[in-house]
Design a protein around this motif. Sequence first.
Motif, PDB file in Angstrom:
ATOM      1  N   GLN A   1       0.838  -1.189   0.000  1.00  0.00           N
ATOM      2  CA  GLN A   1       0.000   0.000   0.000  1.00  0.00           C
ATOM      3  C   GLN A   1       0.875   1.242   0.000  1.00  0.00           C
ATOM      4  N   VAL A   2       0.424   2.273  -0.708  1.00  0.00           N
ATOM      5  CA  VAL A   2       1.195   3.510  -0.805  1.00  0.00           C
ATOM      6  C   VAL A   2       0.225   4.667  -1.027  1.00  0.00           C
ATOM      7  N   ASP A   3       0.562   5.848  -0.490  1.00  0.00           N
ATOM      8  CA  ASP A   3      -0.249   7.041  -0.720  1.00  0.00           C
ATOM      9  C   ASP A   3       0.020   7.592  -2.110  1.00  0.00           C
ATOM     10  N   THR A   4      -1.056   7.931  -2.811  1.00  0.00           N
ATOM     11  CA  THR A   4      -0.958   8.561  -4.129  1.00  0.00           C
ATOM     12  C   THR A   4      -1.409  10.005  -4.019  1.00  0.00           C
ATOM     13  N   PRO A   5      -0.560  10.980  -4.345  1.00  0.00           N
ATOM     14  CA  PRO A   5      -0.929  12.399  -4.243  1.00  0.00           C
ATOM     15  C   PRO A   5      -2.047  12.759  -5.223  1.00  0.00           C
ATOM     16  N   PRO A   6      -2.702  13.896  -5.010  1.00  0.00           N
ATOM     17  CA  PRO A   6      -3.757  14.344  -5.929  1.00  0.00           C
ATOM     18  C   PRO A   6      -3.239  14.489  -7.363  1.00  0.00           C
ATOM     19  N   LYS A   7      -4.060  14.051  -8.288  1.00  0.00           N
ATOM     20  CA  LYS A   7      -3.766  14.184  -9.727  1.00  0.00           C
ATOM     21  C   LYS A   7      -2.490  13.457 -10.150  1.00  0.00           C
ATOM     22  N   LYS A   8      -2.109  12.434  -9.408  1.00  0.00           N
ATOM     23  CA  LYS A   8      -0.928  11.645  -9.744  1.00  0.00           C
ATOM     24  C   LYS A   8      -1.320  10.189  -9.979  1.00  0.00           C
ATOM     25  N   THR A   9      -0.460   9.472 -10.734  1.00  0.00           N
ATOM     26  CA  THR A   9      -0.631   8.037 -10.948  1.00  0.00           C
ATOM     27  C   THR A   9       0.522   7.306 -10.285  1.00  0.00           C
ATOM     28  N   THR A  10       0.185   6.318  -9.453  1.00  0.00           N
ATOM     29  CA  THR A  10       1.204   5.466  -8.842  1.00  0.00           C
ATOM     30  C   THR A  10       1.291   4.166  -9.633  1.00  0.00           C
ATOM     31  N   TYR A  11       2.509   3.788 -10.000  1.00  0.00           N
ATOM     32  CA  TYR A  11       2.757   2.544 -10.728  1.00  0.00           C
ATOM     33  C   TYR A  11       3.462   1.559  -9.805  1.00  0.00           C
ATOM     34  N   ALA A  12       3.158   0.284  -9.962  1.00  0.00           N
ATOM     35  CA  ALA A  12       3.764  -0.746  -9.125  1.00  0.00           C
ATOM     36  C   ALA A  12       4.134  -1.945  -9.987  1.00  0.00           C
ATOM     37  N   LYS A  13       5.360  -2.423  -9.829  1.00  0.00           N
ATOM     38  CA  LYS A  13       5.808  -3.612 -10.546  1.00  0.00           C
ATOM     39  C   LYS A  13       6.389  -4.596  -9.544  1.00  0.00           C
ATOM     40  N   PHE A  14       5.870  -5.814  -9.572  1.00  0.00           N
ATOM     41  CA  PHE A  14       6.287  -6.857  -8.643  1.00  0.00           C
ATOM     42  C   PHE A  14       7.398  -7.683  -9.272  1.00  0.00           C
ATOM     43  N   GLY A  15       8.301  -8.195  -8.439  1.00  0.00           N
ATOM     44  CA  GLY A  15       9.368  -9.018  -8.993  1.00  0.00           C
ATOM     45  C   GLY A  15      10.428  -9.369  -7.974  1.00  0.00           C
ATOM     46  N   VAL A  16      11.666  -9.473  -8.449  1.00  0.00           N
ATOM     47  CA  VAL A  16      12.796  -9.900  -7.611  1.00  0.00           C
ATOM     48  C   VAL A  16      13.933  -8.905  -7.758  1.00  0.00           C
ATOM     49  N   TRP A  17      14.474  -8.491  -6.592  1.00  0.00           N
ATOM     50  CA  TRP A  17      15.659  -7.637  -6.596  1.00  0.00           C
ATOM     51  C   TRP A  17      16.907  -8.500  -6.704  1.00  0.00           C
ATOM     52  N   ARG A  18      17.853  -8.041  -7.520  1.00  0.00           N
ATOM     53  CA  ARG A  18      19.082  -8.799  -7.752  1.00  0.00           C
ATOM     54  C   ARG A  18      20.300  -7.885  -7.598  1.00  0.00           C
ATOM     55  N   MET A  19      21.444  -8.478  -7.273  1.00  0.00           N
ATOM     56  CA  MET A  19      22.700  -7.751  -7.261  1.00  0.00           C
ATOM     57  C   MET A  19      23.348  -7.845  -8.637  1.00  0.00           C
ATOM     58  N   LYS A  20      23.775  -6.709  -9.140  1.00  0.00           N
ATOM     59  CA  LYS A  20      24.461  -6.664 -10.430  1.00  0.00           C
ATOM     60  C   LYS A  20      25.952  -6.466 -10.181  1.00  0.00           C
ATOM     61  N   ASN A  21      26.769  -7.329 -10.766  1.00  0.00           N
ATOM     62  CA  ASN A  21      28.211  -7.266 -10.574  1.00  0.00           C
ATOM     63  C   ASN A  21      28.951  -7.466 -11.893  1.00  0.00           C
ATOM     64  N   THR A  22      30.127  -6.883 -11.968  1.00  0.00           N
ATOM     65  CA  THR A  22      31.049  -7.239 -13.035  1.00  0.00           C
ATOM     66  C   THR A  22      32.238  -7.942 -12.386  1.00  0.00           C
ATOM     67  N   GLY A  23      32.903  -8.782 -13.149  1.00  0.00           N
ATOM     68  CA  GLY A  23      34.042  -9.521 -12.627  1.00  0.00           C
ATOM     69  C   GLY A  23      34.854 -10.146 -13.735  1.00  0.00           C
ATOM     70  N   ILE A  24      35.878 -10.865 -13.344  1.00  0.00           N
ATOM     71  CA  ILE A  24      36.761 -11.526 -14.297  1.00  0.00           C
ATOM     72  C   ILE A  24      36.327 -12.977 -14.463  1.00  0.00           C
ATOM     73  N   ALA A  25      36.142 -13.385 -15.698  1.00  0.00           N
ATOM     74  CA  ALA A  25      35.709 -14.747 -16.009  1.00  0.00           C
ATOM     75  C   ALA A  25      36.761 -15.445 -16.858  1.00  0.00           C
ATOM     76  N   TYR A  26      37.053 -16.692 -16.504  1.00  0.00           N
ATOM     77  CA  TYR A  26      38.005 -17.487 -17.292  1.00  0.00           C
ATOM     78  C   TYR A  26      37.823 -18.957 -16.945  1.00  0.00           C
ATOM     79  N   THR A  27      38.541 -19.807 -17.657  1.00  0.00           N
ATOM     80  CA  THR A  27      38.450 -21.253 -17.456  1.00  0.00           C
ATOM     81  C   THR A  27      39.831 -21.817 -17.166  1.00  0.00           C
ATOM     82  N   ILE A  28      39.915 -22.681 -16.163  1.00  0.00           N
ATOM     83  CA  ILE A  28      41.154 -23.414 -15.873  1.00  0.00           C
ATOM     84  C   ILE A  28      40.970 -24.834 -16.396  1.00  0.00           C
TER      85      ILE A  28
END
Length: 220
Positions: A166-193
């Motif tokens: 639940q969230v308050d929506t101000p006058p004359k405004k539209t509140t949007y909501a998207k459900f899902g999963v939060w993830r960590m984004k990382n960069t790194g070094i990839a290689y094969t041994i």
Amino acid sequence: MRTMIRRGLLVPIAAVAIFGSTNSAAFAESMEATPVEEGILQPGPPPEEEEGFESAPSETEELPPTSGKPPADGPSAEYCGPTKHVYKPNANLGKAHAGIGVAQANYNATSRTARSWFKSEVGGEVGVTVSSEVKASASVVVSEVEAKYGVDLSAKVTAKVGNEIQVDTPPKKTTYAKFGVWRMKNTGIAYTIYSNCTTSPKKTGTTFSPWCVGWYLWER
């Protein structure tokens, strides 16, 4: 699960990110990039994930032994063990939201603040995704990122139908909501041994690792 947001606790800009977890403070302290914090409003909808990402395999693919001699500066033994894909994260790029289903919206046509109530109608699973440079399995990616930043992640997270906010929506405004999963984004070094102790060229790759179920809200 029901989550309520009091408008008085938020700054009146365009959107808000909400996380369904109790360890957000510890998580935020471990991040090197500027994170999307609980209660911090966002300027618009979550960005779409870049192209070229694919699901990481659940387990490391078994590859045949590699023939040939080890490099001159390598171990004396020709056989080092099974071929192993490696991923070493080195830069945390913050949190990214993977939406499930379409965004919901509620317009407040009145002159007073109204209460918007959103409920997830579509569920699904979100797993580890990687760029083409990363060959490591989901379990390897998650364990390496957890060790690097001291957080608890998952190889796969299930977002279920019925999660509410639940969230308050101000006058004359539209509140949007998207459900899902939060993830960590990382960069790194990839290689094969390889099994003969040789190593493939090291490349920079990007990964998204599931953290928790939650909503992404914004207003216009």
